[in-house]
Design a protein around this motif. Structure first.
Motif, PDB file in Angstrom:
ATOM      1  N   ASN A  85      27.590  78.288  36.762  1.00  0.00           N
ATOM      2  CA  ASN A  85      28.820  77.610  37.196  1.00  0.00           C
ATOM      3  C   ASN A  85      29.044  77.780  38.695  1.00  0.00           C
ATOM      4  N   ARG A  86      28.746  78.947  39.222  1.00  0.00           N
ATOM      5  CA  ARG A  86      28.867  79.154  40.670  1.00  0.00           C
ATOM      6  C   ARG A  86      27.913  78.213  41.413  1.00  0.00           C
ATOM      7  N   ASP A  87      26.687  78.108  40.920  1.00  0.00           N
ATOM      8  CA  ASP A  87      25.714  77.203  41.546  1.00  0.00           C
ATOM      9  C   ASP A  87      26.194  75.756  41.486  1.00  0.00           C
ATOM     10  N   SER A  88      26.797  75.383  40.362  1.00  0.00           N
ATOM     11  CA  SER A  88      27.288  74.016  40.194  1.00  0.00           C
ATOM     12  C   SER A  88      28.431  73.717  41.158  1.00  0.00           C
ATOM     13  N   PRO A 126      30.296  70.953  35.713  1.00  0.00           N
ATOM     14  CA  PRO A 126      30.175  71.051  34.248  1.00  0.00           C
ATOM     15  C   PRO A 126      30.440  72.482  33.775  1.00  0.00           C
ATOM     16  N   SER A 127      31.014  72.597  32.612  1.00  0.00           N
ATOM     17  CA  SER A 127      31.276  73.878  31.937  1.00  0.00           C
ATOM     18  C   SER A 127      32.449  74.663  32.504  1.00  0.00           C
ATOM     19  N   ILE A 128      33.074  74.210  33.572  1.00  0.00           N
ATOM     20  CA  ILE A 128      34.244  74.898  34.118  1.00  0.00           C
ATOM     21  C   ILE A 128      35.456  74.461  33.303  1.00  0.00           C
ATOM     22  N   VAL A 129      36.184  75.420  32.751  1.00  0.00           N
ATOM     23  CA  VAL A 129      37.387  75.069  31.992  1.00  0.00           C
ATOM     24  C   VAL A 129      38.658  75.346  32.777  1.00  0.00           C
TER      25      VAL A 129
END
Length: 160
Positions: A85-88, A126-129
């Motif tokens: 998530n950090r990379d995204s 993506p995947s961050i809520v």
């Protein structure tokens, strides 16, 4: 230019050819090499200046300058906080800056880099809520004022 220099200074050859009819040209040099856009280094400016000097008309003046970097150093909390998530988020911020940052502002033409666009870059990973941007450039989140001759660049992200 060598092959490496041509890749690094993409677009400069076309600019040099297009300025043949102008008597005074000021070129602001940025480097758009994926995944980030950066202000040119002194060596880049000298390389481009020398190349363009050979292409300019006999009369007229030419100025090649590099914008001063204005580093965006955000403090960000993401959930879930994973390396992926950090990379995204980092990739989204770099893509935003590459797409919208121009010397003195953003592609919309103002001298402001918009907070809403920064938030959207984080929100759409993506995947961050959930996420919170608590600081941008050391101050509470707000639009970033970009002065003449400055170019927004991603600095260091503090993950909290």
């Amino acid at each position: 230019f060598t092959a490496a220099a041509t890749a690094r200074h993409a677009g400069i050859v076309g600019m040099a050819e297009a300025m043949a009819a102008a008597s005074v040209v000021a070129a602001v040099l940025t480097l758009a090499a994926a995944p980030t856009a950066t202000a040119a280094r002194a060596g880049d400016v000298a390389t481009v200046q020398a190349y363009v000097e050979g292409k300019k008309p006999v009369i007229g003046d030419l100025f090649v300058v590099a914008p001063a970097p204005l580093y965006l150093n955000p403090t960000i909390h993401i959930s879930p906080d994973t390396a992926a998530n950090r990379d995204s988020v980092t990739a989204n911020l770099n893509a935003l800056i590459l797409a919208e940052a121009v010397p003195g502002g953003w592609t919309g033409g103002s001298g402001t880099f918009l907070l809403t666009h920064i938030q959207a870059a984080v929100d759409t990973a993506p995947s961050i809520v959930d996420n919170v941007i608590s600081l941008l450039a050391g101050v509470a989140p707000a639009n970033i004022a970009v002065g003449p001759g400055q170019l927004v660049q991603l600095g260091n992200i503090a993950w909290v």
